[in-house]
Design a protein around this motif. Structure first.
Motif, PDB file in Angstrom:
ATOM      1  N   TYR A 144       0.829  -1.211   0.000  1.00  0.00           N
ATOM      2  CA  TYR A 144       0.000   0.000   0.000  1.00  0.00           C
ATOM      3  C   TYR A 144       0.863   1.261   0.000  1.00  0.00           C
ATOM      4  O   TYR A 144       0.639   2.179  -0.802  1.00  0.00           O
ATOM      5  CB  TYR A 144      -0.927  -0.008   1.214  1.00  0.00           C
ATOM      6  CG  TYR A 144      -1.594   1.327   1.469  1.00  0.00           C
ATOM      7  CD1 TYR A 144      -2.650   1.764   0.667  1.00  0.00           C
ATOM      8  CD2 TYR A 144      -1.145   2.166   2.483  1.00  0.00           C
ATOM      9  CE1 TYR A 144      -3.245   3.000   0.884  1.00  0.00           C
ATOM     10  CE2 TYR A 144      -1.728   3.399   2.711  1.00  0.00           C
ATOM     11  CZ  TYR A 144      -2.787   3.808   1.906  1.00  0.00           C
ATOM     12  OH  TYR A 144      -3.369   5.035   2.111  1.00  0.00           O
ATOM     13  N   ASN A 145       1.848   1.328   0.884  1.00  0.00           N
ATOM     14  CA  ASN A 145       2.695   2.518   0.969  1.00  0.00           C
ATOM     15  C   ASN A 145       3.476   2.749  -0.328  1.00  0.00           C
ATOM     16  O   ASN A 145       3.698   3.902  -0.741  1.00  0.00           O
ATOM     17  CB  ASN A 145       3.664   2.403   2.148  1.00  0.00           C
ATOM     18  CG  ASN A 145       2.969   2.602   3.483  1.00  0.00           C
ATOM     19  OD1 ASN A 145       1.887   3.193   3.552  1.00  0.00           O
ATOM     20  ND2 ASN A 145       3.571   2.124   4.559  1.00  0.00           N
ATOM     21  N   TYR A 146       3.891   1.667  -0.971  1.00  0.00           N
ATOM     22  CA  TYR A 146       4.580   1.809  -2.256  1.00  0.00           C
ATOM     23  C   TYR A 146       3.631   2.383  -3.313  1.00  0.00           C
ATOM     24  O   TYR A 146       4.030   3.226  -4.116  1.00  0.00           O
ATOM     25  CB  TYR A 146       5.125   0.453  -2.710  1.00  0.00           C
ATOM     26  CG  TYR A 146       5.781   0.503  -4.074  1.00  0.00           C
ATOM     27  CD1 TYR A 146       6.960   1.216  -4.273  1.00  0.00           C
ATOM     28  CD2 TYR A 146       5.210  -0.149  -5.156  1.00  0.00           C
ATOM     29  CE1 TYR A 146       7.566   1.280  -5.525  1.00  0.00           C
ATOM     30  CE2 TYR A 146       5.794  -0.103  -6.409  1.00  0.00           C
ATOM     31  CZ  TYR A 146       6.972   0.619  -6.596  1.00  0.00           C
ATOM     32  OH  TYR A 146       7.555   0.685  -7.842  1.00  0.00           O
ATOM     33  N   ALA A 188       1.627   9.432  -5.803  1.00  0.00           N
ATOM     34  CA  ALA A 188       2.047  10.813  -5.530  1.00  0.00           C
ATOM     35  C   ALA A 188       3.049  11.301  -6.570  1.00  0.00           C
ATOM     36  O   ALA A 188       3.144  12.513  -6.832  1.00  0.00           O
ATOM     37  CB  ALA A 188       2.649  10.906  -4.137  1.00  0.00           C
ATOM     38  N   ASN A 189       3.791  10.374  -7.200  1.00  0.00           N
ATOM     39  CA  ASN A 189       4.816  10.750  -8.178  1.00  0.00           C
ATOM     40  C   ASN A 189       4.426  10.379  -9.611  1.00  0.00           C
ATOM     41  O   ASN A 189       5.292  10.300 -10.485  1.00  0.00           O
ATOM     42  CB  ASN A 189       6.144  10.068  -7.808  1.00  0.00           C
ATOM     43  CG  ASN A 189       6.738  10.603  -6.527  1.00  0.00           C
ATOM     44  OD1 ASN A 189       7.435  11.623  -6.528  1.00  0.00           O
ATOM     45  ND2 ASN A 189       6.466   9.914  -5.431  1.00  0.00           N
ATOM     46  N   ARG A 190       3.166  10.212  -9.853  1.00  0.00           N
ATOM     47  CA  ARG A 190       2.701   9.872 -11.203  1.00  0.00           C
ATOM     48  C   ARG A 190       2.929  11.045 -12.145  1.00  0.00           C
ATOM     49  O   ARG A 190       2.921  12.208 -11.714  1.00  0.00           O
ATOM     50  CB  ARG A 190       1.222   9.487 -11.186  1.00  0.00           C
ATOM     51  CG  ARG A 190       0.284  10.641 -10.841  1.00  0.00           C
ATOM     52  CD  ARG A 190      -1.118  10.129 -10.521  1.00  0.00           C
ATOM     53  NE  ARG A 190      -2.073  11.207 -10.323  1.00  0.00           N
ATOM     54  CZ  ARG A 190      -2.187  11.924  -9.223  1.00  0.00           C
ATOM     55  NH1 ARG A 190      -1.367  11.700  -8.187  1.00  0.00           N
ATOM     56  NH2 ARG A 190      -3.094  12.889  -9.126  1.00  0.00           N
ATOM     57  N   ARG A 236      -5.389  10.658  -0.772  1.00  0.00           N
ATOM     58  CA  ARG A 236      -5.088  11.744   0.179  1.00  0.00           C
ATOM     59  C   ARG A 236      -3.648  11.685   0.684  1.00  0.00           C
ATOM     60  O   ARG A 236      -3.232  12.486   1.515  1.00  0.00           O
ATOM     61  CB  ARG A 236      -6.055  11.674   1.363  1.00  0.00           C
ATOM     62  CG  ARG A 236      -7.432  12.213   1.013  1.00  0.00           C
ATOM     63  CD  ARG A 236      -8.541  11.572   1.788  1.00  0.00           C
ATOM     64  NE  ARG A 236      -8.352  11.564   3.238  1.00  0.00           N
ATOM     65  CZ  ARG A 236      -9.133  10.897   4.078  1.00  0.00           C
ATOM     66  NH1 ARG A 236     -10.119  10.159   3.608  1.00  0.00           N
ATOM     67  NH2 ARG A 236      -8.917  10.948   5.367  1.00  0.00           N
ATOM     68  N   GLY A 237      -2.880  10.703   0.154  1.00  0.00           N
ATOM     69  CA  GLY A 237      -1.468  10.599   0.514  1.00  0.00           C
ATOM     70  C   GLY A 237      -1.223  10.072   1.906  1.00  0.00           C
ATOM     71  O   GLY A 237      -0.161  10.330   2.500  1.00  0.00           O
TER      72      GLY A 237
END
Length: 321
Positions: free
Chosen positions: A238-240, A246-248, A278-279
Motif C-alpha cells: 500500500y505505501n509503495y 504521488a509521483n505519477r 489523500r497521501g
C-alpha cells in the motif's frame, strides 16, 4: 477484486431507490443493491406499463423475510394481483442454526454454486380486479435437493402444491408465523430516533453494524502471528502504491488500472483508495491487534486501524483502541 466490479444500472438503481428503498424502514439497505432486486423492479415496471402480465423468477429467497426488503414486499403486493411463492429453502448458514445440526451441499438447489436459499416467484397482474394476495408454499428446511425436486415433479403445477394464503402485517412482514401480536408494544433495543438523541424509549442509545473490513482473509486469523505478517505485507504494498501515485506523471489516471491488483499482495476497497489519494501512509500498530468474535463462539485475532479497516462504525467509541 475491484477490477471486476458489478455493472452499474443507473436507471434501475434510481427506480429501486425511489420505491423499494424509500418505503423500507430498515437502517441498513445494502441488500437492495443485489442484481435480482433490480431484475424484480425492471420486470414489475414492464408489467405495470403493459397493464397486465406475469413475472416468473428463480432467485435468492432473502426478500421473503429480510429486514431491508420490507419496502420491496410492499411494492410486490401493490404491483401484482397475486404473488405466488415456492420457497425451496437451502440457506445453509441460516438454516443450520435452527437445531444446531449442520446442513450440507445436498440441501441446496444449485449445489455449491449457490449456498443461499432459493425461491420461485410467480407474480400475476390482472387488468381487472383489485385483489392483492400472497400465496405461499415451502418445503421443509431439511429437505435435500432430490426431495425438493421430487415434490415439484409430483405437483406438476402451482395448483398441485398445498399452498396457504399469507396475511402480511402492517410492517409488510409476510412470514408472521410464531410472531406475537404484542411485538410493537415492547421497548425496542434501538431506533434511528434514539440514536439521534430524539426520544428515550429505547434500551440502547448507541449501536453499530460492527467492523466491516472488506478484507477479512487479511486481517482475521486464528494465529496472531499470521495476522501481523499479512498486515505488514499489505502495508508495504500500500505505501509503495501511495508513493507511486504521488509521483505519477499524469494527473488523469484510471485508478483501477494504475494500481496493482495482485490479490496476494493487497486487497483494495473504496476507503483504502480514498486514503491513497489523500497521501495517507500506513504503519503497523501493535494496539490494532484485537481479540474478536468472527462467527458466534469463534474467537479470532483481528487487526483494525483507521486506514486498513474499511468501515469501523461506532466501534472505536464502544471499544476504544
Amino acid at each position: 477484486n475491484d477490477n471486476n466490479k458489478n455493472r452499474k444500472y443507473p436507471v434501475m438503481d434510481k427506480r429501486v431507490a425511489e420505491t423499494y428503498s424509500k418505503d423500507s424502514i430498515a437502517s441498513n439497505k445494502n441488500d437492495l443493491i443485489d442484481p435480482y432486486v433490480k431484475a424484480f423492479r425492471y420486470a414489475s415496471d414492464k408489467i405495470i406499463a403493459n397493464g397486465e402480465g406475469i413475472v416468473c423468477m428463480v432467485t435468492n429467497n432473502g426478500f421473503l423475510d429480510g429486514i431491508a426488503f420490507d419496502g420491496m414486499r410492499k411494492h410486490l403486493m401493490q404491483d401484482f394481483s397475486t404473488v405466488r411463492i415456492i420457497d425451496l429453502k437451502g440457506n445453509i448458514r441460516k438454516d443450520s442454526m435452527r437445531d444446531g445440526i449442520p446442513l450440507g451441499e445436498e440441501h441446496t438447489v444449485f449445489g455449491l454454486g449457490a449456498m443461499v436459499g432459493i425461491s420461485i416467484a410467480l407474480c400475476e397482474k390482472k387488468r381487472e380486479g383489485k385483489d392483492h394476495n400472497i400465496e405461499y408454499w415451502d418445503t421443509h428446511f431439511r429437505s435435500k435437493r432430490v426431495e425438493k425436486f421430487a415434490e415439484l415433479e409430483s405437483a406438476q403445477t402451482w395448483f398441485g402444491l398445498p399452498s396457504r394464503m399469507l396475511q402480511p402485517n402492517a410492517k409488510n412482514v409476510w412470514l408472521t408465523d410464531g410472531m406475537a401480536d404484542d411485538w410493537d408494544s415492547l421497548i425496542p433495543m434501538g431506533s434511528k430516533e434514539g440514536k439521534s438523541g430524539i426520544g428515550t424509549n429505547v434500551l440502547f442509545g448507541i449501536y453499530t453494524l460492527g467492523i466491516n473490513t472488506n478484507r477479512d482473509r487479511w486481517v482475521y486469523n486464528f494465529s496472531s502471528e499470521k495476522v501481523e505478517n499479512n498486515v505488514k505485507r499489505m502495508i508495504e504494498t500500500y505505501n509503495y502504491e501511495v508513493f507511486r501515485y504521488a509521483n505519477r506523471e499524469s494527473t488523469k489516471v484510471d485508478l483501477d488500472v494504475f494500481l496493482t491488483n495482485d490479490d496476494t499482495k493487497i486487497s483494495w476497497s473504496s476507503k483504502l483508495k480514498e486514503c491513497l489519494q489523500r497521501g495517507m501512509n500506513s504503519s503497523f500498530q501493535k494496539f490494532g491487534m484485537r481479540t474478536s468474535i468472527y462467527r458466534p463462539f469463534c474467537n479470532m485475532t483481528l487487526y483494525t486501524d483507521e486506514i486498513l479497516t474499511h468501515r469501523r462504525g461506532q466501534f472505536p467509541r464502544i471499544f476504544p483502541l
